[in-house]
Structures are given as structure tokens and as C-alpha cells.
Design a protein around this motif. Sequence first.
Motif, PDB file in Angstrom:
ATOM      1  N   LYS A 125     -60.956 -59.159 -68.360  1.00 18.31           N
ATOM      2  CA  LYS A 125     -61.527 -60.414 -67.894  1.00 18.31           C
ATOM      3  C   LYS A 125     -60.524 -61.547 -68.087  1.00 18.31           C
ATOM      4  O   LYS A 125     -59.525 -61.400 -68.786  1.00 18.31           O
ATOM      5  CB  LYS A 125     -62.811 -60.719 -68.678  1.00 18.31           C
ATOM      6  CG  LYS A 125     -63.873 -59.651 -68.532  1.00 18.31           C
ATOM      7  CD  LYS A 125     -65.144 -60.020 -69.257  1.00 18.31           C
ATOM      8  CE  LYS A 125     -65.915 -61.109 -68.547  1.00 18.31           C
ATOM      9  NZ  LYS A 125     -67.262 -61.319 -69.155  1.00 18.31           N
ATOM     10  N   LYS A 137     -62.757 -53.291 -67.588  1.00 16.84           N
ATOM     11  CA  LYS A 137     -61.937 -54.113 -66.691  1.00 16.84           C
ATOM     12  C   LYS A 137     -61.558 -55.394 -67.434  1.00 16.84           C
ATOM     13  O   LYS A 137     -62.425 -56.048 -68.015  1.00 16.84           O
ATOM     14  CB  LYS A 137     -62.737 -54.452 -65.429  1.00 16.84           C
ATOM     15  CG  LYS A 137     -61.906 -54.539 -64.178  1.00 16.84           C
ATOM     16  CD  LYS A 137     -62.740 -54.603 -62.909  1.00 16.84           C
ATOM     17  CE  LYS A 137     -63.774 -55.710 -62.967  1.00 16.84           C
ATOM     18  NZ  LYS A 137     -64.648 -55.700 -61.773  1.00 16.84           N
ATOM     19  N   LYS A 173     -77.594 -58.228 -65.611  1.00 10.44           N
ATOM     20  CA  LYS A 173     -76.553 -59.226 -65.419  1.00 10.44           C
ATOM     21  C   LYS A 173     -75.181 -58.600 -65.690  1.00 10.44           C
ATOM     22  O   LYS A 173     -75.082 -57.516 -66.263  1.00 10.44           O
ATOM     23  CB  LYS A 173     -76.769 -60.403 -66.366  1.00 10.44           C
ATOM     24  CG  LYS A 173     -78.100 -61.100 -66.154  1.00 10.44           C
ATOM     25  CD  LYS A 173     -78.267 -62.295 -67.070  1.00 10.44           C
ATOM     26  CE  LYS A 173     -77.424 -63.457 -66.627  1.00 10.44           C
ATOM     27  NZ  LYS A 173     -77.736 -64.696 -67.402  1.00 10.44           N
ATOM     28  N   GLU A 174     -74.133 -59.316 -65.300  1.00 10.10           N
ATOM     29  CA  GLU A 174     -72.772 -58.825 -65.525  1.00 10.10           C
ATOM     30  C   GLU A 174     -72.316 -59.032 -66.966  1.00 10.10           C
ATOM     31  O   GLU A 174     -71.147 -58.914 -67.268  1.00 10.10           O
ATOM     32  CB  GLU A 174     -71.803 -59.521 -64.567  1.00 10.10           C
ATOM     33  CG  GLU A 174     -71.791 -58.953 -63.177  1.00 10.10           C
ATOM     34  CD  GLU A 174     -71.521 -57.458 -63.174  1.00 10.10           C
ATOM     35  OE1 GLU A 174     -70.438 -57.045 -63.594  1.00 10.10           O
ATOM     36  OE2 GLU A 174     -72.434 -56.688 -62.785  1.00 10.10           O
ATOM     37  N   GLN A 175     -73.246 -59.386 -67.838  1.00  5.58           N
ATOM     38  CA  GLN A 175     -72.903 -59.738 -69.208  1.00  5.58           C
ATOM     39  C   GLN A 175     -73.303 -58.589 -70.139  1.00  5.58           C
ATOM     40  O   GLN A 175     -74.350 -57.979 -69.965  1.00  5.58           O
ATOM     41  CB  GLN A 175     -73.691 -61.007 -69.551  1.00  5.58           C
ATOM     42  CG  GLN A 175     -73.343 -61.694 -70.837  1.00  5.58           C
ATOM     43  CD  GLN A 175     -74.314 -62.837 -71.120  1.00  5.58           C
ATOM     44  OE1 GLN A 175     -75.079 -63.253 -70.238  1.00  5.58           O
ATOM     45  NE2 GLN A 175     -74.319 -63.340 -72.338  1.00  5.58           N
ATOM     46  N   TYR A 176     -72.466 -58.294 -71.109  1.00  2.00           N
ATOM     47  CA  TYR A 176     -72.819 -57.255 -72.080  1.00  2.00           C
ATOM     48  C   TYR A 176     -72.454 -57.716 -73.483  1.00  2.00           C
ATOM     49  O   TYR A 176     -71.719 -58.694 -73.678  1.00  2.00           O
ATOM     50  CB  TYR A 176     -72.086 -55.949 -71.756  1.00  2.00           C
ATOM     51  CG  TYR A 176     -70.691 -55.952 -72.295  1.00  2.00           C
ATOM     52  CD1 TYR A 176     -70.384 -55.315 -73.509  1.00  2.00           C
ATOM     53  CD2 TYR A 176     -69.686 -56.626 -71.644  1.00  2.00           C
ATOM     54  CE1 TYR A 176     -69.106 -55.367 -74.024  1.00  2.00           C
ATOM     55  CE2 TYR A 176     -68.416 -56.684 -72.154  1.00  2.00           C
ATOM     56  CZ  TYR A 176     -68.119 -56.051 -73.346  1.00  2.00           C
ATOM     57  OH  TYR A 176     -66.859 -56.124 -73.880  1.00  2.00           O
ATOM     58  N   ARG A 226     -80.238 -58.422 -69.457  1.00  2.00           N
ATOM     59  CA  ARG A 226     -81.163 -58.562 -68.327  1.00  2.00           C
ATOM     60  C   ARG A 226     -81.581 -60.022 -68.211  1.00  2.00           C
ATOM     61  O   ARG A 226     -81.678 -60.714 -69.220  1.00  2.00           O
ATOM     62  CB  ARG A 226     -82.424 -57.719 -68.574  1.00  2.00           C
ATOM     63  CG  ARG A 226     -82.193 -56.221 -68.678  1.00  2.00           C
ATOM     64  CD  ARG A 226     -82.001 -55.625 -67.309  1.00  2.00           C
ATOM     65  NE  ARG A 226     -81.733 -54.189 -67.385  1.00  2.00           N
ATOM     66  CZ  ARG A 226     -82.658 -53.238 -67.190  1.00  2.00           C
ATOM     67  NH1 ARG A 226     -83.899 -53.587 -66.903  1.00  2.00           N
ATOM     68  NH2 ARG A 226     -82.327 -51.962 -67.258  1.00  2.00           N
ATOM     69  N   ASP A 269     -64.602 -56.068 -69.874  1.00  5.14           N
ATOM     70  CA  ASP A 269     -66.035 -55.941 -69.629  1.00  5.14           C
ATOM     71  C   ASP A 269     -66.481 -54.517 -70.014  1.00  5.14           C
ATOM     72  O   ASP A 269     -65.677 -53.712 -70.476  1.00  5.14           O
ATOM     73  CB  ASP A 269     -66.401 -56.327 -68.194  1.00  5.14           C
ATOM     74  CG  ASP A 269     -65.922 -55.316 -67.166  1.00  5.14           C
ATOM     75  OD1 ASP A 269     -65.437 -54.224 -67.547  1.00  5.14           O
ATOM     76  OD2 ASP A 269     -66.026 -55.620 -65.977  1.00  5.14           O
ATOM     77  N   HIS A 270     -67.758 -54.207 -69.823  1.00  2.00           N
ATOM     78  CA  HIS A 270     -68.251 -52.919 -70.320  1.00  2.00           C
ATOM     79  C   HIS A 270     -67.736 -51.747 -69.498  1.00  2.00           C
ATOM     80  O   HIS A 270     -67.880 -50.590 -69.883  1.00  2.00           O
ATOM     81  CB  HIS A 270     -69.771 -52.916 -70.421  1.00  2.00           C
ATOM     82  CG  HIS A 270     -70.460 -53.085 -69.108  1.00  2.00           C
ATOM     83  ND1 HIS A 270     -70.500 -54.285 -68.447  1.00  2.00           N
ATOM     84  CD2 HIS A 270     -71.133 -52.216 -68.327  1.00  2.00           C
ATOM     85  CE1 HIS A 270     -71.173 -54.152 -67.323  1.00  2.00           C
ATOM     86  NE2 HIS A 270     -71.560 -52.904 -67.222  1.00  2.00           N
ATOM     87  N   LYS A 330     -83.592 -58.219 -64.104  1.00  5.88           N
ATOM     88  CA  LYS A 330     -82.444 -57.839 -63.277  1.00  5.88           C
ATOM     89  C   LYS A 330     -81.211 -57.779 -64.173  1.00  5.88           C
ATOM     90  O   LYS A 330     -80.954 -58.701 -64.941  1.00  5.88           O
ATOM     91  CB  LYS A 330     -82.235 -58.889 -62.169  1.00  5.88           C
ATOM     92  CG  LYS A 330     -81.731 -58.311 -60.868  1.00  5.88           C
ATOM     93  CD  LYS A 330     -81.796 -59.303 -59.718  1.00  5.88           C
ATOM     94  CE  LYS A 330     -81.132 -60.616 -60.075  1.00  5.88           C
ATOM     95  NZ  LYS A 330     -81.279 -61.604 -58.986  1.00  5.88           N
ATOM     96  N   GLN A 345     -76.477 -54.125 -72.059  1.00  5.67           N
ATOM     97  CA  GLN A 345     -76.276 -54.941 -70.853  1.00  5.67           C
ATOM     98  C   GLN A 345     -77.418 -55.936 -70.740  1.00  5.67           C
ATOM     99  O   GLN A 345     -78.596 -55.561 -70.809  1.00  5.67           O
ATOM    100  CB  GLN A 345     -76.233 -54.057 -69.606  1.00  5.67           C
ATOM    101  CG  GLN A 345     -75.904 -54.863 -68.339  1.00  5.67           C
ATOM    102  CD  GLN A 345     -75.615 -54.002 -67.134  1.00  5.67           C
ATOM    103  OE1 GLN A 345     -76.009 -52.843 -67.104  1.00  5.67           O
ATOM    104  NE2 GLN A 345     -74.943 -54.554 -66.135  1.00  5.67           N
TER     105      GLN A 345
END
Lengths: 97, 97, 97, 97, 97
Positions: free
Chosen positions: B37, B35, A37-40, A30, B31-32, A35, A28
Amino acid sequence: MLIGEVVGSVVSTRKDEQLESFKLLVVQVRDHANKPKEQYVVAVDAVGAGPGDVVLYASGSSARQTTITKDKPCDAVVMAIVDSWDVDGENVYEKWS
Amino acid sequence: MLIGEVVGSVVSTRKDEQLESFKLLVVQVRDHANKPKEQYVVAVDAVGAGPGDVVLYASGSSARQTTITKDKPCDAVVMAIVDSWDVDGENVYEKWS
Amino acid sequence: MLIGEVVGSVVSTRKDEQLESFKLLVVQVRDHANKPKEQYVVAVDAVGAGPGDVVLYASGSSARQTTITKDKPCDAVVMAIVDSWDVDGENVYEKWS
Amino acid sequence: MLIGEVVGSVVSTRKDEQLESFKLLVVQVRDHANKPKEQYVVAVDAVGAGPGDVVLYASGSSARQTTITKDKPCDAVVMAIVDSWDVDGENVYEKWS
Amino acid sequence: MLIGEVVGSVVSTRKDEQLESFKLLVVQVRDHANKPKEQYVVAVDAVGAGPGDVVLYASGSSARQTTITKDKPCDAVVMAIVDSWDVDGENVYEKWS
């Protein structure tokens, strides 16, 4: 490279034969303030990283420049475990704290 | 790599001659947390994937590193069918459940 | 690869000499439900596509793997004209309908 | 290339052996009006850049074309320190002002 | 490729030695209707473009396929000056009008 945390792993038995022995990590991303992020990304492990490790990963053709990923159909690789980083003179993350 | 679900396929008779025998899959990105996208990609199948399969795909030049896609004008390849993955110690997806 | 519609073309007389004979198409990206997106790309034509054709294009280094784009400074190529595709068992697009 | 400011650095002891001697910089991206963006990248330093320097970085396979990054698993490199730039005839940034 | 307008240039004295003689252009991206976007790129000039020129630029490894950028740490190149383009049969941009 981007910074991310190893949050899981992927299991696959039916895959391209060149990927046989790879450990596939769910990372995932950062941001620079650490922090999440919604990105992986799913990345091949080249350094023995595990769950909870904060890592650097490289994307694209650069992901094929480690010994284990050479000429493999792999577009992301974990190539470093992060000890610490700082931004604007402040320590943002410290592995051993 | 990213995780996606095979949701369809594309038919094309007029195409670059190097693509003759390819199966072209429509893959919707997950997504991880599994869900769906709003993002999709058309990827060449390198592992015999079909509709409903949850897969890993590689993008860019890495998509040309499988036996069938070598030196082909192809920028995305399905190179693994996912059995399961976990995030934060929880099973997110299980193929056989 | 992504799906798009050929909506126009670009004319350029002053260009890198390696691009002399290329037809440069303006391709508007479609999503997997065939809805036009606000995204476009200028791609070299490798299959004789024209206005109104729904096509597949490849990006990045993969765009240099067709016979005409080999070793050219080109990062997007139309490498197939789409006849049809389906999503979730439903026909989304049919060229001849 | 994109413009960014060096805002920090990353320390890692456990990494791919090819990365041993690299200085890893945290670069925050600037827009063309020199406003910081929420986007960052970790890039290898090829020019002796340090905190506060405004730099250019290259991404992808191009990041492996400097002498020190050749064939390394590195997807971003700082390859220039910016002295100044202008937009629409106005000076946007001047290093020595 | 994407379409953009040359809006400025970048000056750098301390840079990778392979970049010595490059002209570095600030290019603001245009959408297919010729509306400026908030996106920009710094690209090497391969065609003698200047301020106000509407151009095509290529990204990634394709940016290293012009004579002057071969094997250079450069990920974007201006490889054509646009004379005109049309969308849906309408002329969108005309250099000489």
C-alpha cells in the motif's frame, strides 16, 4: 468497536515473548450493512473465534483490557462473536440463518 | 496490528535520549492479499527484523508494551516476523517458499 | 512514527497552563519517498528542531513520554531529527548533502 | 467526540466476560451539518440511548472513563444524548422540533 | 494537535455525570494553509474559547491531561487559542489583523 469477518490467520515463530500463545486472526472489516470493506486488521483472539465468524474487535489501548492481552504489545482484539445485528429496524445479519 | 514489509531504516543522531539504542525501521504496509500500500510507518524493532522481512507492527500505546519500548516516546513497534498467513483457506504468503 | 518537515510554528498566548514553555511546530508529513503530503500536524518540539529540519514525530499517548511532555495535554511530539534514511537499498534523504 | 445517530444494535452471546451486561449500539456518524456519513461505529451505551437518538460518542482510551466501561475492552462509548447544536449561528439540529 | 475554528456548540442535558459542567465546542479543522476542511470534532473547552476563535485541539488520551478533563470520558480538548502561525516564512494567520 468495528464489525469484521475472520478470513484467515497469521503464523509467526519469531515474535515478542509476550505474544507466545496468541492466536492471530486476519479480520476483514464489514460496514454497517454487512458489506466487506477493503480494510483489514490482524487481531488477537480472546473468544475462540474461527474462520467465517463475524466478530467485534476493539482497537488501541482498549485491546489490552482482556485477561489474555493485559500489558501485551497488542493493538487489536476480537472480544465478541456476533449473533445478529439490525439497522433501521431491519435484521442485517443473523448467525444461525 | 497491520502487516508490512521492512523496506529501509532511518538514521538519527539528535533524538530524545530515551531513544538512544533503537533501530528505526521503515515499514511499508501490505494489504491482506499481500499487495503493498502507499502507507508507511517508522517503527522500532523489537524482534531483530531486517530488510525484506514481512512483519507485524503494533501502533499507539500498545507499541510501548515490549521490554525495550516501555515508557519510551515510540508509537509503533515491530513485534513479530511473519512466517505465513492465509485468507479464505488460501496461502497468501510463505516466508520460506 | 512518521517523517515530516518542520515548515513553521504556532504562537499562542492563551493556552492551558501546562503548555506554557512549549515550542509548537507545524510539521508537514513526508511519504517514504520524501514527497510532501497534504497532511500536517502541530507537534511539541523535544529536540531543538527548527524550520527546514526533517524530523520524526510520535502521536497519541506516546507523545507524552518525553521529559518535557510528561502528563501534558499534547498528542504529538518531535522526538528525533533525521540524518538520513534509505528505502530498498537507495538513499532517499541525506541531511548533509 | 463525534456526533452520530443510533441506527441499530448488536447481539452477542459469546463475548469477553467483562462485556456481559453491555448494550452495544450501532452508531452512524453525522457530519457537522447533520448529514449521515458512510462511517459507523459499535459503541457501548452509557446514557440509556435508543434507536433514533442523536448522540455524542468518545473513542479510544477515553471510552473507558465512564463508570460502566472502566477497565473494559471497549473503544467507543455513547456518553451524551444531543439536544441541539448550532454551526455559524444557525441551529442545525433540535431534538424536540 | 490540529488547528481548527470554533464554529458552534453542542447542548446535551442527558449525559455521563462526569461531563456535567463541560462546554462542548464544534471545531472545524483547518489545514496548514488555513483552509477549512470537511472534518470536524466536538471538543471540550479548556481555555475559554468562543465562536470564531482559531484554536489548537488535542485528541485521544492526551485530551484528558488538562485540569478539567482529567479522568473524564472526553477524547478531544481545545487547549490553546491561536494568535498566529507561519508556514515557509510567511504569516498564514494573524488573530489581530
